[in-house]
Structure formats: structure tokens, C-alpha cells
Motif scaffolding. Structure first.
Motif, PDB file in Angstrom:
ATOM      1  N   MET A 298       0.835  -1.205   0.000  1.00  0.00           N
ATOM      2  CA  MET A 298       0.000   0.000   0.000  1.00  0.00           C
ATOM      3  C   MET A 298       0.864   1.248   0.000  1.00  0.00           C
TER       4      MET A 298
ATOM      5  N   ALA B  24       1.778   5.485   0.388  1.00  0.00           N
ATOM      6  CA  ALA B  24       1.533   6.513   1.410  1.00  0.00           C
ATOM      7  C   ALA B  24       0.195   7.186   1.161  1.00  0.00           C
TER       8      ALA B  24
ATOM      9  N   ALA C  13      -2.446   5.819  -0.009  1.00  0.00           N
ATOM     10  CA  ALA C  13      -3.512   4.930   0.458  1.00  0.00           C
ATOM     11  C   ALA C  13      -3.762   5.159   1.952  1.00  0.00           C
ATOM     12  N   TYR C  14      -2.684   5.198   2.731  1.00  0.00           N
ATOM     13  CA  TYR C  14      -2.857   5.434   4.171  1.00  0.00           C
ATOM     14  C   TYR C  14      -3.450   6.816   4.425  1.00  0.00           C
TER      15      TYR C  14
ATOM     16  N   CYS D 298      -7.204   6.810   3.772  1.00  0.00           N
ATOM     17  CA  CYS D 298      -7.917   6.100   4.847  1.00  0.00           C
ATOM     18  C   CYS D 298      -7.976   6.967   6.101  1.00  0.00           C
ATOM     19  N   ALA D 299      -6.855   7.626   6.436  1.00  0.00           N
ATOM     20  CA  ALA D 299      -6.799   8.423   7.661  1.00  0.00           C
ATOM     21  C   ALA D 299      -7.738   9.622   7.560  1.00  0.00           C
TER      22      ALA D 299
ATOM     23  N   VAL E 193     -10.515  -0.756  11.489  1.00  0.00           N
ATOM     24  CA  VAL E 193      -9.315  -0.318  10.779  1.00  0.00           C
ATOM     25  C   VAL E 193      -8.502  -1.486  10.195  1.00  0.00           C
TER      26      VAL E 193
ATOM     27  N   LEU F 244      -7.943  -2.135   6.109  1.00  0.00           N
ATOM     28  CA  LEU F 244      -6.610  -2.162   5.488  1.00  0.00           C
ATOM     29  C   LEU F 244      -6.355  -3.506   4.806  1.00  0.00           C
TER      30      LEU F 244
ATOM     31  N   VAL G 200      -7.933   1.925  -3.682  1.00  0.00           N
ATOM     32  CA  VAL G 200      -8.036   2.364  -2.286  1.00  0.00           C
ATOM     33  C   VAL G 200      -9.481   2.686  -1.922  1.00  0.00           C
TER      34      VAL G 200
END
Lengths: 571, 210
Positions: A1, A3, A5-6, A9-10, A291, A295, A340
């Protein structure tokens, strides 16, 4: 995944939790009858409804009267949805000239929308008139969500008050939830979606040469289907349709809508019981479950399909602008959402009992498809439905308190109320019903020749049937949509399953609320288990996972797990 | 039973009032506001050329001419990109039918561009969720540049310049995925096509004949 993608999500989770913190206290005030500025605007409508109904909004209904009101109101809604579908050929706002929906399909859809499930055996743009979409389906999107919220409000009052017989007035809770909580948000969201390109028109389908482009009053329905955790799409492919979800921003708003109110319910609960930490600990437990599963879903889809890679296909993710590609398993996904937002949406829509989709879950990789399947099987308590998710989760909380009480040998208590046999009986009923409603019909379908209805061979075909009943048995509504479910067996059995799943949990929850409400409060002592600590969050997560895993792992092993191994083995 | 019967009037009247409000007034109010504020969007984002609608900016169309960019494979029935009945393929990841379809698409891409030995971009050989996906990835567009340029008799640089102008990035550099709108890019290509002389049929004719 990647950066990015994170980061996506965040941002999503941050928007959901931030909204919950801001809107939850307002929701709590609404159920106290304090409606503020909106009350001055919409108050006349509220009072008109009470006057026509002949009800006193201050009435305190006992749990049986409250339950009877919920059931009767929902039953009339079901009848109305059924009738409108059967008669739509004779009614106005039907530019495509659709005839009556077949009886078994109309029953399934009526049960589906009254129970906040929004399972759809039909394709919207080829079946339903504009009138049916608005007056039958959009209405139920509002009132089924408001019913869930009302039952939650009743349960919270039962937990909060001491030695009182009444839980409040369902009629007031229903009208206030619709008018002050759902309607203003939906209106704003609908317009935001139109600005992105979601259609909102009474004109018939657009003709472009020989091609027809289906249209309709879409945005008004999409807004509430997201916010009310309903999930029933205007078009056949739901929020994958470019006129239902055209841009990354519309996707973000719709995805936010899936979890926003369900998360805000937790904050509302904390405020109503006078200890916001109680709400945040439940919300924390939900997020701890959500979470990692979200993921996992994104990662599984990003890894792609090895069988496709062998055919000379590039599934690598490329970030450089000129040749950017989201890579991964793109079968059944849209380019604007990529991996994503498709994976994140799939997890969110099944964690909540929403069930709208922006990608075809049937074409997910085996592990990517396992995540939504498992999230539904956990009983729709990870955020869950609006209202229903939290009252379902509070049932698990009570089981967790009971388990903890057994471990230390003390009478379990929650929020100053002793948990006794009558509460445990009701909690057990509510926890055990969904597994029956999922596994028995799945078994029945498989032994009576479901093979003809499966679109895919092998283990994946079994997953399609398991997914269908996991979805209907937990009031979710999403599907492995290859399954030919618009057939008498699935429509009738599924309709009954949806009704049982919704009301067989609602009624025990209200019974529990009634018995808790009548109890004395016990002051917290040294031996009282605090229910706002990380330790307690772990305990709740453990109970949810153990109940879900023990029940469903064997079935999951036959479906997605076998398919995953077969895919890796190159078969 | 008594409790149920006494609640019949509130149940029926509440349903009536809330139906009127959420099923009539609410959609009508949203429609009125939408038609006032965003009329073009609210009616389907229709693209016009020469006074006639040639499609919607948001709805993909089928292109198979080597001198135009191709979009995602579409699984709608009875024909691809049927905007009256959206649908995905719903083929599972281990279904032989999926692998056969992907293999055939890879071969079609190679057949139309024999010199191109690069692996096929995944979004060009897999069916979209809606069957109406208006976009392809920048990777999938770049992959097609040599074929399009050759078919039009123009340089790859000219085609690439048009393509780069049509690449939409992530919102705020964060949300969604980079993408290229296939219909709009193909409409842009018409300029090159006319300069190059009569190659194939003009765009409006292609779009309207389907």
C-alpha cells in the motif's frame, strides 16, 4: 500500500470521527425534545404530525407499547411499498412506462426497505418508476433509519433512568429523528452531490443518437441512502454508476455518509447517559475492529490477481503522473475510485449495515471479498446501522460485562444497572438470531439446488450464496451480485430473513430497555468494572470476534479461504 | 391487541405525513434547488457538439476505431456501454470465463498495435463496475498513444500533448485516482483528425450512429 492509500484512509476516518464528536451532542438534545433553531423552522410540521396522529409527544410508552408502535408503523410502511410497486403502472411519474413489479420481488423489496436492509434483487433503472423511487423507497430510507434511531434512544433512556416504566414516545422519536437529524443533512448532501454531477431531474432518460442515458431524481435518494445506512441504489450498480457517484469528492462524501451517523450515535449515547467516555469507548471498540479489516481489504485488492498477471497484464501501482495507474485487481472497479477507495468503501459499507457499493464485490479477490463478508457476519455492530448498530453493540457490551462478572465472581453491572437473568436472556436472543438466519438459509439453498443461481463456479459460487444470506440476515443489503437472486426462492426466504433479523433483535432490545428502566441504580463500588477503559474496549472486541469467528469460520473456510488457496495454487 | 389497535391512527397518520414530507416535498425541493444552482449537472452533464447532444461527460461510450482512444471493457447487456442498464461482469477472480475474457482483450490490444510489447494496463483489460466508466488511467492512455498516432498519421508528440491536457489529478493531490476522460479526449482528437484529412468518420457521426 502506498503513502497516499494510508493518507486517504486516515482522512476518511478523521472526517467520520470529527463529525461524530460535533453532531452526537446535537442528536442527544433532539431526543430530549430540545430542537433549537431548526425547531423554530420545522416545529410547525412536527406539531402538525402530532395533531393529525392524535398523540402526546410527552407520553411515556412502556416497552410493549413502544415495540407495538415500531412494529405497526413498519408494517404499514411495508404494505405501502408493496402496493406502490404493484400499482406503479397506473400511477404518474413513470416516464419509462414500467409495469407492476412481480409479487415475490415486490414483497422482497418492501421487506428490504422497511427493515433498513435495502437488498435489491431488481435493477433500479429498468424496474422502478420515479414515483416508486421517491414515494416508496426514499420514504423508507428516512423512516427505517429514524425507527432504528428511536429504538436506540429508548434503550439509552432505559439505561439512564431509574425505576421508571416509560421509555418515551415512539411517535415523537420517529418524527424528531426524521425532521431534525436526517432531513437537513440529506438536503445539504444531496445538493453537494448534484454539484459533482449526480443527476436530479424529473425529465425522462436522455436520448443521444440511438443511446439512452437513464436519469431521474437520483441525488435526493442517494443522500439519504448513504446517511441512513440504507444502501439501496437508484441505479443497478449503485454508487459505481457515474451519475450516482461521479467524482472522488462525491465518493468521499458518500463514503463519509455511510459511517457518519452510526458513529455519531455513540457520542449521542455518551452524552445522554451523562458520561461521554462511555460513548467514546464503544466507538473505540468499533474502530479497533474496523481499521485492520479495512486495510486488509485494500491490501488484498492492491495485490491483484496472480492468474491475470500471468496473461501479460500490468497490475503494478504507478504514482508518477504521466503514467499513473492504481494497478491491482480492477475487474469490477471504476478508474476514478481505483483500489483504495473501492476497498475502503467495501469495508465501510459492510461494517455499517449500509450495503451500497462503488465496486462489484463479486469480482474482489478472495481475501478482499472475505472482509465484507466477515464484517456483516459480526452482526452489523462495527458502527452498524443508524441506531441499530449501537443497540446491537450494546447487547455485546452487556455480554462482555457478564463474561467479566463471571471471571471475578461478582454480579455484573453496566452504567449502575445490575445485569440479571432477564437481560441476559434478551441479549442471548439478540446475539444468536443472526447466525441462524445466515447459516440455515444458506444450507437450505445449497441442498435444494442453488447451483443454477450461481454465476461463478466452485468455491466462489458458494461464497455468493453465503454472502446473500449474510447480507439479508444482518440487514446489510450488499451482494455478490452475480447470484441470480431475483427468483422466488431468494425473494421469499430472503424477505422473511430480513424481517426476522430486524425485529427479532429490536424487540428483545426494547424488552431489555424496559427491564433496565424499572431497576434501581446501584452506586459504583470498588469491585465495579469500569466500562470506559482500554481494558474494557479489548474485552468487547474479544467478545464480538469470538462470537463471530466461532460461528462463521467453518463457512468462510468453504468459500473465500478455499478460493484463496486455489488462486495461489494457480487453479 | 388493544395496544396495537389504539396505535393504528398514529401509525397511519405518521406514515402519511412523513411520506408527503420525505417522498414528495424533499425530492421536489432538492430538484428545484439543483435545477436552479447546477442545471447542467442535474440533467446529466450532456456534451453538445453542433447543437446536438453527443453524450454525457460522465458516461463512457464504446470506441473500437484504432484512431481513437479505447475505454474500459464494459459488461452491460445486450451491448457494451448501455446507459439504460448499468452492470458489471460479476466474474470471480478464479472464474475461467474471466481469464478467457482478459486473454482475448490482451490479444485485441496487441493485434491493433503489433509493435507494442509492453504488458497491458490492467484497467484496459478488465470490465468496469458500472459498465459505463468514463475514464481510463493515464497509464492506459499512454499505452495507446503509438497506435492512435499511427492510425491518424500524426506524430506521437502531438497526440501526447492532447492527452496530457486531459489528465485529471487527484483532488487536492490526495483524493481519488488520476484519470483521463475518454470521450473528451477523443473529441479533442477531432482537431488532429480534420487537419490530417478524412480519416474515418467524424466524431458526431460515430457517436450518433450507435
Amino acid at each position: 500500500m502506498t503513502a497516499n492509500a494510508y493518507a486517504q484512509c486516515a482522512l476518511f476516518l478523521g472526517a467520520v470521527l470529527g463529525f461524530a464528536a460535533a453532531y452526537g451532542p446535537y442528536m442527544a438534545r433532539v431526543y430530549e425534545g430540545k430542537t433549537g433553531r431548526l425547531g423554530r423552522l420545522l416545529g410547525p410540521l412536527e406539531r402538525l404530525s402530532y395533531r393529525l396522529s392524535g398523540v402526546d409527544p410527552l407520553e411515556q410508552q412502556g416497552w410493549k407499547a413502544y415495540a407495538a408502535a415500531v412494529l405497526l408503523f413498519n408494517f404499514l410502511g411495508l404494505v405501502a411499498v408493496y402496493a406502490l410497486q404493484r400499482l406503479q403502472g397506473l400511477l404518474p411519474f413513470n416516464p419509462a412506462g414500467f409495469g407492476a413489479v412481480p409479487a415475490h420481488s415486490a414483497f422482497n423489496t418492501a421487506a428490504s426497505f422497511a427493515t433498513n436492509t435495502n437488498w435489491q434483487g431488481y435493477g433500479g433503472e429498468t424496474t422502478m418508476s420515479y414515483l416508486t423511487q421517491m414515494l416508496a423507497l426514499t420514504v423508507q430510507n428516512f423512516v427505517s433509519a429514524a425507527s432504528g434511531l428511536a429504538v436506540l434512544a429508548a434503550l439509552v433512556r432505559g439505561l439512564r433512568q431509574k425505576e421508571q416504566p416509560g421509555l418515551g414516545s415512539f411517535w415523537a422519536d420517529l418524527v424528531r429523528g426524521t425532521l431534525y437529524i436526517l432531513l437537513p443533512l440529506s438536503f445539504v448532501l444531496a445538493l453537494a452531490l448534484v454539484s459533482q454531477g449526480v443527476v436530479q431531474t424529473f425529465q425522462p432518460a436522455a436520448r443521444v443518437g440511438a443511446v439512452e442515458i437513464a436519469r431521474g431524481p437520483v441525488a435526493s435518494q442517494v443522500a439519504i441512502k448513504q446517511l441512513g445506512t440504507n444502501g439501496g441504489g437508484y441505479f443497478n450498480v449503485n454508487s459505481a454508476h457515474p451519475l450516482e457517484n461521479p467524482t472522488p469528492l462525491s465518493n468521499f462524501l458518500e463514503m463519509w455518509g455511510i459511517l457518519a451517523l452510526a458513529a455519531a450515535c455513540c457520542v449521542m449515547f455518551g452524552v445522554m447517559v451523562g458520561d461521554p467516555r462511555q460513548g467514546w469507548s464503544v466507538l473505540g471498540a468499533m474502530s479497533v475492529l474496523f481499521v485492520p479489516l479495512a486495510l486488509l481489504c485494500v491490501a488484498a485488492e492492491q495485490a491483484g490477481n496472480p492468474a491475470v498477471a500471468r496473461l501479460g497484464v500490468d497490475q503494478a501501482v504507478v504514482e508518477a503522473a504521466a503514467a499513473a495507474s492504481s494497478g491491482g485487481n480492477m475487474e469490477g472497479k471504476e478508474v476514478r475510485f481505483g483500489i483504495v477507495n473501492s476497498g475502503l468503501w467495501a469495508a465501510a459499507t459492510t461494517a455499517a449495515s449500509n450495503g451500497s457499493v462503488n465496486a462489484m464485490h463479486d469480482s474482489f479477490t478472495p481475501l478482499g471479498g472475505l472482509v465484507p463478508l466477515f464484517l456483516m457476519q459480526l452482526g452489523e455492530v462495527v458502527y452498524g446501522g443508524v441506531g441499530s448498530g449501537l443497540y446491537g453493540m450494546l447487547v455485546f457490551v452487556i455480554v462482555a460485562v457478564f463474561v467479566a462478572g463471571l471471571m471475578v465472581g461478582r454480579t455484573p453491572e453496566y452504567l449502575g444497572k445490575k445485569i440479571e437473568p432477564s437481560e441476559m436472556k434478551m441479549a442471548s436472543l439478540a446475539v444468536l438470531v443472526p447466525p441462524f438466519l445466515v447459516l440455515l438459509p444458506t444450507a437450505l439453498a445449497v441442498v435444494t439446488g442453488a447451483k443454477a443461481s450461481m454465476a461463478n463456479p466452485g468455491a466462489h459460487g458458494f461464497s455468493e450464496v453465503l454472502y446473500a444470506f449474510s447480507s439479508m440476515g444482518n440487514n446489510n443489503g450488499s451482494a455478490f451480485a452475480g447470484l441470480s437472486a431475483n427468483a422466488p426462492f431468494y425473494n421469499v426466504v430472503g424477505g422473511v430473513v430480513m424481517l426476522l433479523s430486524r425485529y427479532w433483535i429490536m424487540v428483545p432490545v426494547l424488552a431489555m430497555a424496559g427491564s433496565l428502566s424499572a431497576k434501581k441504580a446501584v452506586p459504583a463500588g470498588e469491585g465495579t468494572l469500569p466500562t470506559h477503559t482500554p481494558l474494557f474496549v479489548c474485552l468487547v472486541v474479544g467478545v464480538v470476534l469470538i462470537v463471530g469467528a466461532l460461528t462463521f469460520v467453518p463457512a468462510l473456510a468453504l468459500g473465500p479461504v478455499v478460493e484463496h488457496l486455489a488462486m495461489l495454487g494457480g487453479r | 391487541m388493544g395496544t396495537v389497535l389504539s396505535q393504528f391512527r398514529p401509525a397511519a397518520m405518521s406514515l402519511l405525513v412523513l411520506s408527503a414530507l420525505t417522498g414528495v416535498v424533499y425530492p421536489a425541493a432538492v430538484t428545484a434547488a439543483a435545477q436552479l444552482l447546477f442545471p447542467w449537472r442535474a440533467n446529466g452533464s450532456l456534451v453538445e457538439r453542433g447543437g446536438r447532444a453527443v453524450g454525457s461527460e460522465l458516461i463512457g461510450q464504446a470506441f473500437s476505431d484504432p484512431g481513437r482512444f479505447w475505454g474500459r471493457p464494459s459488461a452491460t447487456g445486450p451491448s457494451p456501454y448501455n446507459a439504460a442498464a448499468s452492470s458489471g461482469s460479476n466474474l470471480g477472480p478464479t472464474n475461467p470465463a474471466l481469464l478467457d475474457a482478459v486473454r482475448a482483450r490482451v490479444e485485441a490490444l496487441r493485434g491493433a498495435d503489433p509493435g507494442n510489447a509492453r504488458p497491458a494496463p490492467v484497467d484496459l483489460v478488465t470490465a468496469s463496475a458500472s459498465g459505463l466508466d468514463p475514464h481510463i488511467s493515464p497509464a492506459a492512455a499512454t499505452y495507446q498513444v503509438p497506435r492512435v498516432a499511427r492510425a491518424l498519421g500524426r506524430s506521437e508528440a502531438e497526440v501526447r500533448t492532447l492527452l496530457e491536457r486531459r489528465v485529471e489529478g487527484r483532488l487536492l493531490g490526495l483524493l481519488g485516482e488520476p484519470r483521463v476522460n475518454v470521450l473528451l479526449l477523443n473529441l479533442d482528437l477531432e482537431g488532429l483528425r480534420q487537419k490530417a484529412g478524412p480519416h474515418g468518420r467524424p466524431m458526431e457521426e460515430v457517436l450518433l450512429s450507435k
